[in-house]
Write an enzyme that holds these catalytic residues in place. Sequence first.
Site, PDB file in Angstrom:
ATOM      1  N   GLY A  37       0.859  -1.175   0.000  1.00 13.90           N
ATOM      2  CA  GLY A  37       0.000   0.000   0.000  1.00 13.90           C
ATOM      3  C   GLY A  37       0.894   1.223   0.000  1.00 13.90           C
ATOM      4  O   GLY A  37       1.902   1.272   0.709  1.00 13.90           O
ATOM      5  N   GLY A 205      12.810   7.313 -13.051  1.00 13.39           N
ATOM      6  CA  GLY A 205      13.267   5.932 -13.049  1.00 13.39           C
ATOM      7  C   GLY A 205      14.779   5.853 -13.064  1.00 13.39           C
ATOM      8  O   GLY A 205      15.466   6.501 -12.267  1.00 13.39           O
ATOM      9  N   THR A 232       8.644  -2.302  -7.734  1.00 11.44           N
ATOM     10  CA  THR A 232       7.320  -2.099  -7.148  1.00 11.44           C
ATOM     11  C   THR A 232       7.229  -0.872  -6.254  1.00 11.44           C
ATOM     12  O   THR A 232       6.297  -0.088  -6.345  1.00 11.44           O
ATOM     13  CB  THR A 232       6.878  -3.341  -6.353  1.00 11.44           C
ATOM     14  OG1 THR A 232       6.853  -4.463  -7.225  1.00 11.44           O
ATOM     15  CG2 THR A 232       5.500  -3.145  -5.740  1.00 11.44           C
ATOM     16  N   ALA A 233       8.175  -0.675  -5.342  1.00  4.75           N
ATOM     17  CA  ALA A 233       8.054   0.409  -4.354  1.00  4.75           C
ATOM     18  C   ALA A 233       9.138   1.468  -4.495  1.00  4.75           C
ATOM     19  O   ALA A 233       9.395   2.217  -3.551  1.00  4.75           O
ATOM     20  CB  ALA A 233       8.078  -0.169  -2.949  1.00  4.75           C
ATOM     21  N   ALA A 234       9.748   1.563  -5.671  1.00  4.48           N
ATOM     22  CA  ALA A 234      10.836   2.527  -5.843  1.00  4.48           C
ATOM     23  C   ALA A 234      10.363   3.953  -5.619  1.00  4.48           C
ATOM     24  O   ALA A 234      11.029   4.755  -4.957  1.00  4.48           O
ATOM     25  CB  ALA A 234      11.444   2.382  -7.236  1.00  4.48           C
ATOM     26  N   GLY A 235       9.191   4.300  -6.153  1.00  5.19           N
ATOM     27  CA  GLY A 235       8.681   5.654  -5.996  1.00  5.19           C
ATOM     28  C   GLY A 235       8.342   5.974  -4.550  1.00  5.19           C
ATOM     29  O   GLY A 235       8.596   7.089  -4.069  1.00  5.19           O
ATOM     30  N   ASP A 236       7.772   5.018  -3.826  1.00  8.53           N
ATOM     31  CA  ASP A 236       7.455   5.234  -2.415  1.00  8.53           C
ATOM     32  C   ASP A 236       8.716   5.347  -1.577  1.00  8.53           C
ATOM     33  O   ASP A 236       8.779   6.138  -0.630  1.00  8.53           O
ATOM     34  CB  ASP A 236       6.583   4.088  -1.896  1.00  8.53           C
ATOM     35  CG  ASP A 236       5.217   4.051  -2.569  1.00  8.53           C
ATOM     36  OD1 ASP A 236       4.714   5.122  -2.940  1.00  8.53           O
ATOM     37  OD2 ASP A 236       4.671   2.949  -2.728  1.00  8.53           O
ATOM     38  N   SER A 266      16.457   0.040  -3.450  1.00  9.93           N
ATOM     39  CA  SER A 266      15.199  -0.703  -3.343  1.00  9.93           C
ATOM     40  C   SER A 266      14.917  -1.557  -4.578  1.00  9.93           C
ATOM     41  O   SER A 266      14.363  -2.644  -4.459  1.00  9.93           O
ATOM     42  CB  SER A 266      14.032   0.249  -3.094  1.00  9.93           C
ATOM     43  OG  SER A 266      13.671   0.955  -4.263  1.00  9.93           O
TER      44      SER A 266
END
Length: 305
Positions: A37, A205, A232-236, A266
């Site tokens: 999430g 990216g 999957t969670a690189a941006g978060d 990550s």
Amino acid sequence: MITVFGSANMDLVAYVERAPDLGETVAGREFRTICGGKGANQAIASARAGGDVRFVGAVGSDGFGTELREVLDRSGVDTRALRTVEGPSGIAHIVVEDGGANSIIVVPGANGKVTEADAERLDGDALLLQLELPMPAVVAAARAFRGLVVLTPAPVVPLPPELLDAVGLLLPNEHEAAAITGLTVPEEALEALLALVPEAVVTLGADGAIYGSRDGSRLRVPGRPVEAIDTTAAGDTFAGAFTVARTEGRTPQEALEFATAAAALSVQRPGASTSMPTREEIEAEARRGRPKDGRGSRWESAPKN
């Protein structure tokens, strides 16, 4: 303190050579359940990056809800404002291809029961928001908060003016920035975003990130050469680390370097929350990849049309 007002999902992750086309069945090589999430991800990323973090949201009364709370607690996140509501927790079905690309289906569950009343319990130096909660609750949180409001506009939906009026820093990736502005050149999209909010970061990216503010600052930090296995969670991870750096008083340049290092670490690990690096790891990576002059590139004015 950083307050995260957002979603908590149990990620159901299948790893495949390539994602199936419509109507096609493919064989997977691995399956995992991982705490995720966008809200929980950003909370855990912030805590592991050294932040004092509080999470506000909701989980269900099922086993996933218990596990999500336990993972947040173990990660050092304050969950006293995380409600348990009757019914299922949010889930995300994620397909990860070899090479790291992913596709995601989110079912909100308990996240859909977060309301404006939950937004009344927010305080701290910075508020991290995403768009996996009901929009009225997100708008109420942004308008009620008195510190820096950071919004990751994902998933992309129309952004109400009353939300944008309360946001101090917008943090989309290049695809989200293009969807919001209609401009596919990231530098041009950044300028359009600055007409909406005082500061913006567009993540690119593997190509790093760019930053701008209404005071005229323009910064670019290059990506780091790594082999991605799961994005999957690189941006978060980037959002959490960047917010920690800013609340510590670091300059935008230093915050970009810190966050880019965190995201690079990550993507070399599987999963969402399981992929997020510690502060010590981020600092070591940031030192390892820093340019000799300690600075990224800059441009002095908006790009010409």
